[in-house]
Motif scaffolding. Structure first.
Motif, PDB file in Angstrom:
ATOM      1  N   GLU A   1       0.576  -1.391   0.122  1.00 39.37           N
ATOM      2  CA  GLU A   1       0.058  -0.071   0.051  1.00 39.37           C
ATOM      3  C   GLU A   1       0.840   1.281   0.040  1.00 39.37           C
ATOM      4  O   GLU A   1       0.437   2.162  -0.681  1.00 39.37           O
ATOM      5  CB  GLU A   1      -1.010  -0.144   1.235  1.00 39.37           C
ATOM      6  N   ALA A   2       1.954   1.290   0.754  1.00 39.91           N
ATOM      7  CA  ALA A   2       2.899   2.392   1.032  1.00 39.91           C
ATOM      8  C   ALA A   2       3.394   2.646  -0.467  1.00 39.91           C
ATOM      9  O   ALA A   2       3.734   3.801  -0.977  1.00 39.91           O
ATOM     10  CB  ALA A   2       3.804   2.321   1.873  1.00 39.91           C
ATOM     11  N   MET A   3       3.974   1.645  -1.049  1.00 38.96           N
ATOM     12  CA  MET A   3       4.662   1.580  -2.321  1.00 38.96           C
ATOM     13  C   MET A   3       3.559   2.099  -3.473  1.00 38.96           C
ATOM     14  O   MET A   3       3.866   3.011  -4.462  1.00 38.96           O
ATOM     15  CB  MET A   3       5.301   0.145  -2.826  1.00 38.96           C
ATOM     16  N   PHE A   4       2.138   1.611  -3.499  1.00 36.82           N
ATOM     17  CA  PHE A   4       1.314   2.059  -4.229  1.00 36.82           C
ATOM     18  C   PHE A   4       0.940   3.439  -4.159  1.00 36.82           C
ATOM     19  O   PHE A   4       0.890   4.239  -5.191  1.00 36.82           O
ATOM     20  CB  PHE A   4      -0.203   1.332  -4.458  1.00 36.82           C
ATOM     21  N   ASP A   5       0.988   3.974  -2.916  1.00 35.46           N
ATOM     22  CA  ASP A   5       0.773   5.327  -2.652  1.00 35.46           C
ATOM     23  C   ASP A   5       1.782   6.346  -3.295  1.00 35.46           C
ATOM     24  O   ASP A   5       1.666   7.352  -4.146  1.00 35.46           O
ATOM     25  CB  ASP A   5       0.643   5.701  -1.140  1.00 35.46           C
TER      26      ASP A   5
ATOM     27  N   LEU B   1       3.664   5.343  -5.493  1.00 33.02           N
ATOM     28  CA  LEU B   1       3.630   5.379  -7.004  1.00 33.02           C
ATOM     29  C   LEU B   1       2.626   6.425  -7.575  1.00 33.02           C
ATOM     30  O   LEU B   1       2.775   7.155  -8.594  1.00 33.02           O
ATOM     31  CB  LEU B   1       3.389   4.078  -7.649  1.00 33.02           C
ATOM     32  N   LEU B   2       1.575   6.371  -7.138  1.00 38.68           N
ATOM     33  CA  LEU B   2       0.221   7.383  -7.510  1.00 38.68           C
ATOM     34  C   LEU B   2       0.709   8.867  -7.250  1.00 38.68           C
ATOM     35  O   LEU B   2       0.447   9.457  -8.177  1.00 38.68           O
ATOM     36  CB  LEU B   2      -0.735   7.074  -6.578  1.00 38.68           C
ATOM     37  N   LYS B   3       1.668   9.200  -6.203  1.00 42.70           N
ATOM     38  CA  LYS B   3       2.070  10.506  -5.950  1.00 42.70           C
ATOM     39  C   LYS B   3       3.086  10.731  -7.091  1.00 42.70           C
ATOM     40  O   LYS B   3       3.125  12.044  -7.873  1.00 42.70           O
ATOM     41  CB  LYS B   3       2.741  10.670  -4.688  1.00 42.70           C
ATOM     42  N   ALA B   4       3.975   9.864  -7.501  1.00 42.45           N
ATOM     43  CA  ALA B   4       4.724  10.294  -8.481  1.00 42.45           C
ATOM     44  C   ALA B   4       4.226  10.210  -9.744  1.00 42.45           C
ATOM     45  O   ALA B   4       4.743  11.027 -10.704  1.00 42.45           O
ATOM     46  CB  ALA B   4       5.820   8.985  -8.523  1.00 42.45           C
ATOM     47  N   LEU B   5       3.252   9.396 -10.006  1.00 46.54           N
ATOM     48  CA  LEU B   5       2.488   9.540 -11.480  1.00 46.54           C
ATOM     49  C   LEU B   5       1.701  10.705 -11.289  1.00 46.54           C
ATOM     50  O   LEU B   5       1.448  11.496 -12.309  1.00 46.54           O
ATOM     51  CB  LEU B   5       1.551   8.438 -11.709  1.00 46.54           C
ATOM     52  N   GLY B   6       1.145  11.234 -10.370  1.00 45.19           N
ATOM     53  CA  GLY B   6       0.405  12.516 -10.253  1.00 45.19           C
ATOM     54  C   GLY B   6       1.310  13.859 -10.201  1.00 45.19           C
ATOM     55  O   GLY B   6       0.832  14.817 -10.173  1.00 45.19           O
ATOM     56  N   GLY B   7       2.639  13.710 -10.031  1.00 50.24           N
ATOM     57  CA  GLY B   7       3.568  14.796 -10.254  1.00 50.24           C
ATOM     58  C   GLY B   7       3.995  15.239  -8.801  1.00 50.24           C
ATOM     59  O   GLY B   7       4.661  16.473  -8.881  1.00 50.24           O
TER      60      GLY B   7
ATOM     61  N   ALA C   1      11.753  11.711   3.582  1.00 47.03           N
ATOM     62  CA  ALA C   1      10.498  11.240   3.980  1.00 47.03           C
ATOM     63  C   ALA C   1      10.213   9.683   3.383  1.00 47.03           C
ATOM     64  O   ALA C   1       9.684   8.923   3.880  1.00 47.03           O
ATOM     65  CB  ALA C   1       9.454  12.300   3.211  1.00 47.03           C
ATOM     66  N   ARG C   2      10.839   9.463   2.123  1.00 45.82           N
ATOM     67  CA  ARG C   2      10.849   8.191   1.573  1.00 45.82           C
ATOM     68  C   ARG C   2      11.221   7.054   2.443  1.00 45.82           C
ATOM     69  O   ARG C   2      10.898   5.756   2.564  1.00 45.82           O
ATOM     70  CB  ARG C   2      11.401   8.064   0.157  1.00 45.82           C
ATOM     71  N   HIS C   3      12.393   7.468   3.261  1.00 46.72           N
ATOM     72  CA  HIS C   3      13.160   6.466   4.117  1.00 46.72           C
ATOM     73  C   HIS C   3      12.700   6.337   5.546  1.00 46.72           C
ATOM     74  O   HIS C   3      13.386   5.697   6.290  1.00 46.72           O
ATOM     75  CB  HIS C   3      14.705   6.508   3.854  1.00 46.72           C
ATOM     76  N   ALA C   4      11.863   7.332   5.850  1.00 49.42           N
ATOM     77  CA  ALA C   4      11.381   7.185   7.290  1.00 49.42           C
ATOM     78  C   ALA C   4      10.732   5.992   7.646  1.00 49.42           C
ATOM     79  O   ALA C   4      10.181   5.362   6.948  1.00 49.42           O
ATOM     80  CB  ALA C   4      10.542   8.721   7.440  1.00 49.42           C
TER      81      ALA C   4
END
Length: 109
Positions: free
Chosen positions: A87-91, A93-99, A106-109
């Motif tokens: 779920e965290a990876m999917f979120d 990915l969605l944020k990355a695809l959304g710009g 924050a990614r490694h926290a």
């Protein structure tokens, strides 16, 4: 293993069925299961050794079920953890695809 079983049908008064049902509720069982155990204990003629043997068999079955349940719970915990990661990876990915870009910290926290 256990020997094969056969069905048996008996007629009981409504009050007797009510008593079986009430007893089954107290032990979280079924009226049929309670009736089966009462009949089996009656067939032993009160022989304490035979009753003790039956109780040991029941205890062994409960131990096996308990181990199986622990295994299922462990597997469920593992799946739950994996699902959280997905779920965290999917979120992300969605944020990355959304710009949206997250800071590296924050990614490694």
């Amino acid at each position: 293993m256990s020997e094969p079983t056969r069905p048996l049908s008996i007629r009981l008064a409504a009050s007797d069925i009510d008593q079986l049902t009430a007893r089954a509720r107290r032990i979280s069982g079924t009226p049929t299961g309670v009736a089966r155990e009462l009949i089996r204990s009656g067939l032993t003629d009160g022989d304490p050794f035979t009753q003790a043997d039956r109780l040991l068999k029941i205890e062994r079955r409960l131990a096996v079920l308990s181990q199986d349940l622990r295994g299922v719970m462990t597997a469920t915990d593992g799946h739950s953890h994996s699902l959280g990661q997905i779920e965290a990876m999917f979120d992300a990915l969605l944020k990355a695809l959304g710009g949206e870009v997250e800071p590296m910290e924050a990614r490694h926290a």
